[in-house]
Scaffold this motif. Structure first.
Motif, PDB file in Angstrom:
ATOM      1  N   VAL B 268       1.293  12.325   7.248  1.00 14.91           N
ATOM      2  CA  VAL B 268       1.600  11.341   8.290  1.00 14.91           C
ATOM      3  C   VAL B 268       0.660  10.143   8.145  1.00 14.91           C
ATOM      4  O   VAL B 268       1.076   8.988   8.231  1.00 14.91           O
ATOM      5  CB  VAL B 268       1.463  11.962   9.692  1.00 14.91           C
ATOM      6  N   PHE B 269      -0.607  10.430   7.921  1.00 18.87           N
ATOM      7  CA  PHE B 269      -1.575   9.346   7.749  1.00 18.87           C
ATOM      8  C   PHE B 269      -1.174   8.443   6.584  1.00 18.87           C
ATOM      9  O   PHE B 269      -1.088   7.215   6.719  1.00 18.87           O
ATOM     10  CB  PHE B 269      -2.987   9.908   7.513  1.00 18.87           C
ATOM     11  N   GLU B 270      -0.934   9.043   5.422  1.00 19.38           N
ATOM     12  CA  GLU B 270      -0.640   8.231   4.229  1.00 19.38           C
ATOM     13  C   GLU B 270       0.646   7.426   4.419  1.00 19.38           C
ATOM     14  O   GLU B 270       0.716   6.252   4.064  1.00 19.38           O
ATOM     15  CB  GLU B 270      -0.512   9.118   2.978  1.00 19.38           C
ATOM     16  N   GLU B 271       1.665   8.079   4.993  1.00 17.96           N
ATOM     17  CA  GLU B 271       2.940   7.389   5.147  1.00 17.96           C
ATOM     18  C   GLU B 271       2.844   6.270   6.189  1.00 17.96           C
ATOM     19  O   GLU B 271       3.461   5.215   6.031  1.00 17.96           O
ATOM     20  CB  GLU B 271       4.056   8.389   5.492  1.00 17.96           C
ATOM     21  N   SER B 272       2.048   6.470   7.213  1.00 14.10           N
ATOM     22  CA  SER B 272       1.880   5.422   8.220  1.00 14.10           C
ATOM     23  C   SER B 272       1.151   4.214   7.617  1.00 14.10           C
ATOM     24  O   SER B 272       1.515   3.069   7.878  1.00 14.10           O
ATOM     25  CB  SER B 272       1.089   5.941   9.416  1.00 14.10           C
ATOM     26  N   ALA B 273       0.122   4.492   6.802  1.00  9.05           N
ATOM     27  CA  ALA B 273      -0.617   3.392   6.173  1.00  9.05           C
ATOM     28  C   ALA B 273       0.280   2.641   5.183  1.00  9.05           C
ATOM     29  O   ALA B 273       0.116   1.440   4.977  1.00  9.05           O
ATOM     30  CB  ALA B 273      -1.860   3.929   5.469  1.00  9.05           C
ATOM     31  N   ARG B 274       1.224   3.357   4.567  1.00  9.21           N
ATOM     32  CA  ARG B 274       2.175   2.680   3.682  1.00  9.21           C
ATOM     33  C   ARG B 274       3.172   1.864   4.504  1.00  9.21           C
ATOM     34  O   ARG B 274       3.392   0.680   4.245  1.00  9.21           O
ATOM     35  CB  ARG B 274       2.968   3.697   2.845  1.00  9.21           C
ATOM     36  N   TRP B 275       3.749   2.508   5.503  1.00 10.77           N
ATOM     37  CA  TRP B 275       4.870   1.919   6.272  1.00 10.77           C
ATOM     38  C   TRP B 275       4.456   0.615   6.937  1.00 10.77           C
ATOM     39  O   TRP B 275       5.135  -0.403   6.810  1.00 10.77           O
ATOM     40  CB  TRP B 275       5.300   2.950   7.310  1.00 10.77           C
ATOM     41  N   ILE B 276       3.346   0.634   7.635  1.00 14.03           N
ATOM     42  CA  ILE B 276       2.819  -0.600   8.233  1.00 14.03           C
ATOM     43  C   ILE B 276       1.356  -0.704   7.827  1.00 14.03           C
ATOM     44  O   ILE B 276       0.461  -0.167   8.490  1.00 14.03           O
ATOM     45  CB  ILE B 276       2.983  -0.584   9.770  1.00 14.03           C
ATOM     46  N   ALA B 277       1.123  -1.370   6.703  1.00 13.21           N
ATOM     47  CA  ALA B 277      -0.243  -1.487   6.184  1.00 13.21           C
ATOM     48  C   ALA B 277      -1.083  -2.261   7.199  1.00 13.21           C
ATOM     49  O   ALA B 277      -0.744  -3.387   7.550  1.00 13.21           O
ATOM     50  CB  ALA B 277      -0.230  -2.202   4.840  1.00 13.21           C
ATOM     51  N   PRO B 278      -2.182  -1.685   7.678  1.00 12.38           N
ATOM     52  CA  PRO B 278      -2.997  -2.372   8.692  1.00 12.38           C
ATOM     53  C   PRO B 278      -3.575  -3.682   8.174  1.00 12.38           C
ATOM     54  O   PRO B 278      -3.662  -4.655   8.911  1.00 12.38           O
ATOM     55  CB  PRO B 278      -4.126  -1.384   8.994  1.00 12.38           C
ATOM     56  N   ILE B 279      -4.002  -3.694   6.905  1.00 11.37           N
ATOM     57  CA  ILE B 279      -4.382  -4.959   6.269  1.00 11.37           C
ATOM     58  C   ILE B 279      -3.175  -5.381   5.449  1.00 11.37           C
ATOM     59  O   ILE B 279      -2.904  -4.824   4.382  1.00 11.37           O
ATOM     60  CB  ILE B 279      -5.642  -4.800   5.394  1.00 11.37           C
ATOM     61  N   GLY B 280      -2.426  -6.333   5.977  1.00 10.40           N
ATOM     62  CA  GLY B 280      -1.189  -6.736   5.321  1.00 10.40           C
ATOM     63  C   GLY B 280      -1.433  -7.711   4.190  1.00 10.40           C
ATOM     64  O   GLY B 280      -0.626  -7.839   3.265  1.00 10.40           O
ATOM     65  N   MET B 281      -2.537  -8.449   4.275  1.00 11.12           N
ATOM     66  CA  MET B 281      -2.860  -9.438   3.254  1.00 11.12           C
ATOM     67  C   MET B 281      -4.366  -9.520   3.049  1.00 11.12           C
ATOM     68  O   MET B 281      -5.104  -9.446   4.020  1.00 11.12           O
ATOM     69  CB  MET B 281      -2.392 -10.824   3.687  1.00 11.12           C
ATOM     70  N   TYR B 282      -4.797  -9.633   1.812  1.00  6.33           N
ATOM     71  CA  TYR B 282      -6.189 -10.028   1.584  1.00  6.33           C
ATOM     72  C   TYR B 282      -6.217 -11.155   0.545  1.00  6.33           C
ATOM     73  O   TYR B 282      -5.290 -11.303  -0.239  1.00  6.33           O
ATOM     74  CB  TYR B 282      -7.078  -8.847   1.193  1.00  6.33           C
ATOM     75  N   PRO B 283      -7.272 -11.975   0.554  1.00  4.69           N
ATOM     76  CA  PRO B 283      -7.311 -13.144  -0.327  1.00  4.69           C
ATOM     77  C   PRO B 283      -7.953 -12.878  -1.689  1.00  4.69           C
ATOM     78  O   PRO B 283      -8.811 -12.003  -1.823  1.00  4.69           O
ATOM     79  CB  PRO B 283      -8.188 -14.120   0.467  1.00  4.69           C
ATOM     80  N   ARG B 284      -7.527 -13.607  -2.676  1.00  2.10           N
ATOM     81  CA  ARG B 284      -8.186 -13.657  -3.981  1.00  2.10           C
ATOM     82  C   ARG B 284      -8.067 -15.078  -4.505  1.00  2.10           C
ATOM     83  O   ARG B 284      -7.239 -15.851  -4.025  1.00  2.10           O
ATOM     84  CB  ARG B 284      -7.544 -12.680  -4.987  1.00  2.10           C
ATOM     85  N   GLN B 285      -8.872 -15.404  -5.516  1.00  7.82           N
ATOM     86  CA  GLN B 285      -8.812 -16.730  -6.121  1.00  7.82           C
ATOM     87  C   GLN B 285      -8.877 -16.586  -7.638  1.00  7.82           C
ATOM     88  O   GLN B 285      -9.706 -15.817  -8.151  1.00  7.82           O
ATOM     89  CB  GLN B 285      -9.983 -17.576  -5.611  1.00  7.82           C
ATOM     90  N   THR B 286      -8.037 -17.339  -8.350  1.00  6.35           N
ATOM     91  CA  THR B 286      -8.030 -17.208  -9.812  1.00  6.35           C
ATOM     92  C   THR B 286      -9.250 -17.912 -10.413  1.00  6.35           C
ATOM     93  O   THR B 286      -9.667 -18.965  -9.944  1.00  6.35           O
ATOM     94  CB  THR B 286      -6.769 -17.840 -10.421  1.00  6.35           C
TER      95      THR B 286
END
Ligand code: HEM
Ligand code: FES
Lengths: 107, 394
Positions: B268-286
């Protein structure tokens, strides 16, 4: 260059030439071998690079370290005597022909 | 076609992403998987395979973003460093967060906290599990794990929110800066007090580990990194707890499976974290010009790495919008990957999957959604349920 054989759960195999100093995990990821996820990129923190190594190959590997040992208790498929983290197996000439079995799932 | 896609990406509004990002992500994955989205002022990377690829090439996709608002708020934490400088700080904290420490030290404390919180509202027969349980559970657990023993959980929640609002303050709102600066100052004071007491009485906590490392962190480094832990280690377990509870309450067949076999709360934990990822976006720079997902990115390009989209990529997950604890494809990216792979993953799994969820569903008999108000969901950079009114038979 040492060869490593990756055996998938369905019995099919991939054979890779792996430069010495490269881990069994890194080689698999670089070649896109399905079945090694390696989320943490090799810092012994994710347990998604689990493989099984059978005797006699198992005896030629260095002993399981403390970090590896606790991580092997967290794998998705059951831990067996031959369980290892592939990010902790670094290729040397002695390991030429090493065979690792991939588990059904990594998570 | 190209023109239509340009039109589409330029009409994406942040408000639409906040309300329901998933249909927009699907369009982007299909038509422009690495897309310049003006409203986000970033290239959004939406496909699973591209996210995994960039996580494996940190030398090109750097976490040390220039002019980062996170640095403005928290100072230079491990999450805005690369290479050896990053590893040094991460390794110092790691002993407190490895599975053995989680099992031996933290899990028993998590159980106690969960039981106390439930005792506090049990007789009422109703609660909002988001505000009455998920938030305080995450805050109290985090305080213990970090070694901030004298901090009130409510303060921790306030500081966390104020700092995270600061990291997203692209509109340069002075009131937001004022709150985030005040929170950062309060964290500095709390960390200094904790350092003083943990020097004389060391424990298993993160701050204590940072002090005792082979290459110990300086007080300055500890203060910054604890801001990161408070910003990034509270809302995420809170949100998975609430989302997972909501998912089980709305999927009765799956609830029956896990209540019959509580070991499956892990799934349940893994599927919930997949279904609605709590961190939906994180930044990176090339760091160099590079091609990704068919788009040529210049050096210095700012990327939004869309975990929320990668976790719903139909090429990686069958029927990706469905909540399904029995799915075979399980390698979600909710914890990120590569050198910055979530340091709190084992703590979060124990807190939520082994303690909070099983305890709630065992103790609160007849647990069901209350019809007092609808459950609301929101967010895209961070996403989760925003309220969870429930009833049970005391
Ligand atoms: C389910 C809950 C959680 C989720 C989904 C989550 C997710 C993530 C993600 C996606 C990252 C990578 C960010 C990036 O690369 O830019 C990350 C990093 C991090 N997380 Fe978590 N997190 C969770 C819980 C926690 C907890 C409970 C803690 C602390 C106890 C924590 C501490 C950290 C730290 C310190 C980092 C930075 C690691 C580094 O830079 O090397 N997280 N987390
Ligand atoms: S790659 Fe994460 S433990 Fe080996």
């Amino acid at each position: 260059m040492p060869k490593v054989v990756y055996v998938h759960p369905d019995g099919s195999q991939d054979r890779l030439d792996v430069p010495e100093g490269t881990s069994v995990m890194q080689a698999a990821v670089a070649q896109g071998i399905v079945g090694i996820v390696a989320e943490c990129g090799g810092s012994a923190m994710c347990a998604t690079c689990h493989v099984y190594v059978d005797p006699p190959d198992a005896e030629s590997l260095p002993a399981v370290g403390a970090d590896e040992d606790e991580m092997l208790d967290c794998t998705a498929c059951p831990r067996e005597p031959g369980s290892r983290l592939s990010c902790r197996i670094v290729l040397t000439a002695d390991l030429d022909g090493l065979t690792v079995r991939l588990p059904e799932k990594q998570r | 076609m190209a023109q239509t896609i340009e039109d589409f990406t330029s009409t994406i509004h942040l408000q639409d992403l906040w309300e329901d990002p998933y249909p927009i992500y699907r369009q982007l994955r299909h038509h422009r998987p690495v897309a310049w989205v003006p409203a986000a002022n970033r290239y959004l990377v939406t496909r699973y395979r591209d996210v995994v690829h960039l996580e494996r090439h940190p030398e090109i996709f750097s976490a040390a973003e220039q002019d980062s608002l996170m640095i403005r708020v928290m100072g230079r934490t491990m999450l805005r460093k690369d290479g050896a400088a990053h590893l040094r700080e991460r390794k110092a904290a790691e002993p407190a967060l490895r599975p053995r420490a989680v099992r031996e030290y933290w899990t028993p404390i998590f159980r106690k906290i969960a039981d106390e919180l439930i005792d506090g509202f049990y007789e009422r027969g109703e609660a909002d599990l988001f505000t009455d349980f998920a938030g305080p559970m995450a805050a109290r657990s985090l305080a213990v794990v970090l070694g901030l023993h004298d901090v009130a959980p409510q303060d921790l929640q306030t500081w966390s929110q104020a700092m995270m609002d600061g990291t997203g303050n692209y509109g340069d709102d002075p009131a937001v800066w004022q709150r985030s600066d005040a929170a950062a100052g309060a964290v500095d004071e709390a960390v200094d007090a904790a350092i003083a007491s943990l020097r004389s009485a060391p424990d298993e906590s993160v701050i204590s580990a940072m002090l005792r490392a082979d290459d110990p962190l300086t007080p300055e480094e500890i203060r910054s990194n604890i801001k990161l832990f408070i910003g990034g280690g509270l809302n995420e377990p809170r949100d998975v707890t609430a989302v997972a509870s909501y998912a089980l309450l709305t999927h009765p067949e799956q609830r029956t499976l896990v209540t019959a076999d509580p070991a499956r709360f892990k799934d349940v934990f893994e599927e919930s974290a997949r279904w609605i990822a709590p961190i939906g976006m994180y930044p990176r720079q090339t760091t160099a010009e590079v091609e990704l997902g068919g788009t040529l990115l210049p050096a210095g390009a700012r990327l939004g790495v869309m975990l929320g989209s990668a976790n719903r990529d139909e090429t990686a997950f069958a029927d990706p919008d469905a909540f399904d604890i029995n799915r075979r494809d399980r390698a979600h990216v909710a914890f990120g990957g590569g050198p910055h792979f979530c340091l709190g993953s084992w703590t979060a799994r124990a807190q939520v999957g082994q303690v909070s969820l099983p305890t709630l569903f065992r103790r609160l008999r007849g647990l069901r959604l209350s019809d007092s108000e609808p459950v609301r969901l929101g967010g895209w950079v961070f996403r989760g349920v925003l309220n969870l009114p429930v009833r049970w038979e005391p």
